[in-house]
Design an enzyme around this catalytic site. Structure first.
Site, PDB file in Angstrom:
ATOM      1  N   TYR A 319       0.838  -1.202   0.000  1.00 16.34           N
ATOM      2  CA  TYR A 319       0.000   0.000   0.000  1.00 16.34           C
ATOM      3  C   TYR A 319       0.869   1.246   0.000  1.00 16.34           C
ATOM      4  O   TYR A 319       2.036   1.226   0.396  1.00 16.34           O
ATOM      5  CB  TYR A 319      -0.942   0.005   1.205  1.00 16.34           C
ATOM      6  N   CYS A 320       0.274   2.347  -0.477  1.00 13.29           N
ATOM      7  CA  CYS A 320       0.921   3.660  -0.450  1.00 13.29           C
ATOM      8  C   CYS A 320      -0.182   4.709  -0.322  1.00 13.29           C
ATOM      9  O   CYS A 320      -1.333   4.382  -0.035  1.00 13.29           O
ATOM     10  CB  CYS A 320       1.779   3.883  -1.694  1.00 13.29           C
ATOM     11  N   THR A 321       0.132   5.963  -0.545  1.00 13.65           N
ATOM     12  CA  THR A 321      -0.833   7.044  -0.294  1.00 13.65           C
ATOM     13  C   THR A 321      -2.050   6.967  -1.207  1.00 13.65           C
ATOM     14  O   THR A 321      -3.190   6.934  -0.730  1.00 13.65           O
ATOM     15  CB  THR A 321      -0.158   8.416  -0.469  1.00 13.65           C
TER      16      THR A 321
END
Length: 461
Positions: A319-321
């Site tokens: 996951y990331c922003t």
């Protein structure tokens, strides 16, 4: 980000008020190089003290790097300042020469005619400038990977569109797609989304692909639209690792179930991987995640290469922003052929928090604008670097030209503890002891925040 013992130089008088972000970073780089060069000039390899030798300065002998660093910072500020200024001027002169040469080269080429993007712009004649600029605002975050035949034309359109709607922010265009975050009034951003989706290149994008949060044009210092090699800088050419090789996308509901299963079963076969930088994961992250202590996304490939055993035979949830970094990060990880499966959170933390504000992500979400963070829950998972009390509100280090972010609580800031590390804090105290009549200082020594952190850490689960 105080004053020097000497008079303010011509460079300080003429350039300091007009330094752009790029120039700030360049000056910081010059300061570090100048400080390192000065320290190196005092090194005596004949000292017999082992691999590093010794340093001799001012009739003193130093056997530890930290001791000579402190001595130089305290005693030789003026010399380092002059060396920094000279190096900075040299870089500026070289850049000017390069630009002049590039302009001359272009004068001898048949340049294409400027692209007419007027037909791609919305009709706002029925709106006043006040309606476009005044009122509630928001910030949009979006990206789209696709083949772009003429990135310069797309860039010109984006710049004209944002200027017409009085939007600020950053838009990166490349042959592999577009990545943008812009702020403005609700009216202006709504027109922006509508205009984007009406263009043939973006007709397949849904409204939900444009993630939004409370904010506005004031969240950015200006507008920057440009053509780049990558729309998110991982440091690997798109034709080497393509977004088309990305992992399997999971919507927020599917990702939530996977994390729930991981937490309930304490699975040793699954890795929950945060693809962001350390200062982002520090203030907010998913429970039981692996959060690499890296400073830039361009360090991620090296991190993977040096920690392959962490992912060998595992199912990886990434996951990331907003999802964009995972597109390339998952493709890179898959290219190593060590994982059993690789999944990524579609829409990133942004979309997950819309669906599960009290889910498994705790703390704040870091954003790359002047807000620094947005929140969906009241949890504070980080602490003040000085007193250790719960705190998650970033501010820039107050040592001049330092671009590090600092977690310093209100009480500590009142007490003057506003720097990112001991070196910068002590620097600020030394400056404060000088007479303000002598003018501001511009010295920037090596920062402990970067010196003491391994560029690529070795991790374990």
């Amino acid at each position: 980000m105080a004053s020097d013992a000497g008079p303010v130089s011509d460079l300080e008088q003429q350039e300091e008020p007009h330094l752009s972000t790029a120039q700030r970073k360049l000056y910081t780089f010059c300061g570090r190089r100048a400080f390192s060069s000065y320290v190196a000039s005092k090194r005596d390899g004949r000292g017999g003290g082992g691999g590093d030798g010794v340093w001799r300065c001012c009739d003193q002998t130093f056997t530890e790097p930290s001791s000579v660093h402190k001595h130089v910072a305290r005693t030789h500020q003026a010399e380092v300042h002059r060396l920094t200024e000279s190096t900075f001027r040299g870089f500026l002169d070289q850049l000017e020469d390069d630009n002049n040469k590039a302009c001359k080269d272009r004068d001898h080429q048949d340049l294409p005619e400027p692209v007419d993007v007027s037909s791609w712009l919305p009709d706002t004649s029925h709106l006043t400038q006040e309606e476009l600029q005044k009122g509630p605002g928001k910030v949009l975050l979006y990206y789209r990977y696709f083949g772009v035949d003429d990135p310069q034309a797309l860039c010109a359109w984006q710049k004209a569109l944002c200027e017409k709607l009085h939007l600020t922010g950053k838009v990166r265009v490349a042959t592999e797609g577009i990545n943008g975050t812009v702020g403005g009034t609700v009216l202006a951003t709504d027109i922006y989304v509508k205009t984007m989706r009406s263009h043939a290149l973006f007709s397949t994008m849904e409204e939900e692909d444009f993630k939004s949060s409370d904010g506005g044009a004031e969240c950015f210092s200006g507008l920057k639209v440009g053509v780049y090699e990558e729309i998110v800088p991982m440091g690997v050419k798109p034709d080497v690792i393509s977004y088309q090789l990305a992992g399997t996308h999971l919507n927020p509901e599917q990702f939530h179930k996977e994390v729930e299963s991981l937490l309930s079963e304490s699975s040793q076969d699954t890795v929950l991987l945060d693809c962001r930088n350390f200062y982002e994961s520090k203030i907010g992250q998913f429970s039981r995640c692996l959060a690499p202590n890296i400073r830039k996304f361009s360090y991620f490939p090296d991190y993977v290469d040096q920690n392959l055993d962490l992912f060998r035979g595992k199912k990886v949830l990434m996951y990331c922003t907003g999802g964009i970094r995972c597109e390339r990060a998952s493709a890179y990880l898959l290219s190593k052929e060590v994982c059993k499966e690789v999944y990524q959170l579609k829409g990133g933390i942004h979309k997950y928090l819309e669906r599960f504000p009290d889910g498994f992500y705790r703390g704040k979400l870091f954003v790359f604008d002047e807000r620094y963070t947005i929140s969906s829950n009241a949890d504070v998972i980080s602490e003040c670097r000085y007193c250790g009390s719960p705190w998650d509100q970033y501010q820039l280090c107050t040592t001049r030209f330092c671009c590090q972010l600092v977690l310093s609580c209100a009480a500590c800031r009142v007490a003057g503890r506003t720097a990112c590390c001991a070196a910068c804090q002590t620097k600020g105290l030394w400056q404060g002891e000088q007479s303000s009549a002598t003018g501001p200082a511009q010295i920037k020594e090596e920062c402990e925040c970067t010196d003491q952190r391994p560029r690529i850490p070795q991790d374990s689960l």
